[in-house]
Design a protein around this motif. Sequence first.
Motif, PDB file in Angstrom:
ATOM      1  N   ILE A  34      34.798  -2.580  22.583  1.00  0.00           N
ATOM      2  CA  ILE A  34      34.741  -4.020  22.875  1.00  0.00           C
ATOM      3  C   ILE A  34      34.723  -4.824  21.576  1.00  0.00           C
ATOM      4  O   ILE A  34      35.449  -5.802  21.434  1.00  0.00           O
ATOM      5  N   SER A  35      33.925  -4.381  20.612  1.00  0.00           N
ATOM      6  CA  SER A  35      33.832  -5.101  19.335  1.00  0.00           C
ATOM      7  C   SER A  35      35.143  -5.027  18.564  1.00  0.00           C
ATOM      8  O   SER A  35      35.527  -5.982  17.889  1.00  0.00           O
ATOM      9  N   GLU A  36      35.856  -3.891  18.684  1.00  0.00           N
ATOM     10  CA  GLU A  36      37.162  -3.748  18.032  1.00  0.00           C
ATOM     11  C   GLU A  36      38.180  -4.687  18.669  1.00  0.00           C
ATOM     12  O   GLU A  36      38.934  -5.351  17.976  1.00  0.00           O
ATOM     13  N   ILE A  37      38.187  -4.756  19.988  1.00  0.00           N
ATOM     14  CA  ILE A  37      39.097  -5.659  20.711  1.00  0.00           C
ATOM     15  C   ILE A  37      38.771  -7.107  20.324  1.00  0.00           C
ATOM     16  O   ILE A  37      39.665  -7.903  20.060  1.00  0.00           O
ATOM     17  N   PHE A  38      37.492  -7.416  20.254  1.00  0.00           N
ATOM     18  CA  PHE A  38      37.047  -8.758  19.882  1.00  0.00           C
ATOM     19  C   PHE A  38      37.514  -9.107  18.472  1.00  0.00           C
ATOM     20  O   PHE A  38      37.995 -10.212  18.236  1.00  0.00           O
ATOM     21  N   ALA A  39      37.417  -8.151  17.542  1.00  0.00           N
ATOM     22  CA  ALA A  39      37.858  -8.361  16.158  1.00  0.00           C
ATOM     23  C   ALA A  39      39.360  -8.612  16.112  1.00  0.00           C
ATOM     24  O   ALA A  39      39.827  -9.472  15.363  1.00  0.00           O
ATOM     25  N   ILE A  40      40.122  -7.878  16.908  1.00  0.00           N
ATOM     26  CA  ILE A  40      41.583  -8.040  16.960  1.00  0.00           C
ATOM     27  C   ILE A  40      41.932  -9.425  17.501  1.00  0.00           C
ATOM     28  O   ILE A  40      42.762 -10.124  16.936  1.00  0.00           O
ATOM     29  N   THR A  41      41.287  -9.852  18.559  1.00  0.00           N
ATOM     30  CA  THR A  41      41.567 -11.165  19.151  1.00  0.00           C
ATOM     31  C   THR A  41      41.143 -12.285  18.201  1.00  0.00           C
ATOM     32  O   THR A  41      41.796 -13.316  18.141  1.00  0.00           O
ATOM     33  N   GLU A  42      40.086 -12.058  17.439  1.00  0.00           N
ATOM     34  CA  GLU A  42      39.635 -13.048  16.454  1.00  0.00           C
ATOM     35  C   GLU A  42      40.700 -13.211  15.367  1.00  0.00           C
ATOM     36  O   GLU A  42      41.035 -14.313  14.983  1.00  0.00           O
ATOM     37  N   LYS A  43      41.250 -12.095  14.902  1.00  0.00           N
ATOM     38  CA  LYS A  43      42.293 -12.124  13.874  1.00  0.00           C
ATOM     39  C   LYS A  43      43.542 -12.846  14.386  1.00  0.00           C
ATOM     40  O   LYS A  43      44.132 -13.639  13.679  1.00  0.00           O
ATOM     41  N   LYS A  44      43.936 -12.560  15.592  1.00  0.00           N
ATOM     42  CA  LYS A  44      45.102 -13.208  16.207  1.00  0.00           C
ATOM     43  C   LYS A  44      44.876 -14.720  16.281  1.00  0.00           C
ATOM     44  O   LYS A  44      45.799 -15.499  16.056  1.00  0.00           O
ATOM     45  N   GLY A  45      43.667 -15.117  16.613  1.00  0.00           N
ATOM     46  CA  GLY A  45      43.317 -16.538  16.708  1.00  0.00           C
ATOM     47  C   GLY A  45      43.427 -17.210  15.343  1.00  0.00           C
ATOM     48  O   GLY A  45      43.889 -18.343  15.245  1.00  0.00           O
ATOM     49  N   GLU A  46      43.055 -16.519  14.293  1.00  0.00           N
ATOM     50  CA  GLU A  46      43.133 -17.063  12.931  1.00  0.00           C
ATOM     51  C   GLU A  46      44.580 -17.225  12.482  1.00  0.00           C
ATOM     52  O   GLU A  46      44.909 -18.170  11.793  1.00  0.00           O
ATOM     53  N   GLU A  47      45.410 -16.267  12.859  1.00  0.00           N
ATOM     54  CA  GLU A  47      46.828 -16.284  12.459  1.00  0.00           C
ATOM     55  C   GLU A  47      47.580 -17.460  13.068  1.00  0.00           C
ATOM     56  O   GLU A  47      48.434 -18.041  12.426  1.00  0.00           O
ATOM     57  N   SER A  48      47.262 -17.828  14.289  1.00  0.00           N
ATOM     58  CA  SER A  48      47.988 -18.899  14.994  1.00  0.00           C
ATOM     59  C   SER A  48      47.671 -20.282  14.422  1.00  0.00           C
ATOM     60  O   SER A  48      48.485 -21.174  14.525  1.00  0.00           O
ATOM     61  N   THR A  49      46.536 -20.450  13.765  1.00  0.00           N
ATOM     62  CA  THR A  49      46.173 -21.756  13.213  1.00  0.00           C
ATOM     63  C   THR A  49      46.661 -21.931  11.787  1.00  0.00           C
ATOM     64  O   THR A  49      46.834 -20.963  11.086  1.00  0.00           O
TER      65      THR A  49
END
Length: 49
Positions: A34-49
């Motif tokens: 879960i924490s790994e998935i959360f880290a991946i989604t956090e990174k994706k969120g940073e890339e889009s901005t």
Amino acid sequence: MMYEDETGYKKGKIQKRKIVETEIFSVDKRIKIISEIFAITEKKGEEST
């Protein structure tokens, strides 16, 4: 006869402990996933901005 009952009881205790240990391990694994998935989604969120 008493000896057989004693070992049977101990065997049951060990099996119960093993089940508890595997349950704890699977919970740890789930948290890690879960924490790994959360880290991946956090990174994706940073890339889009």
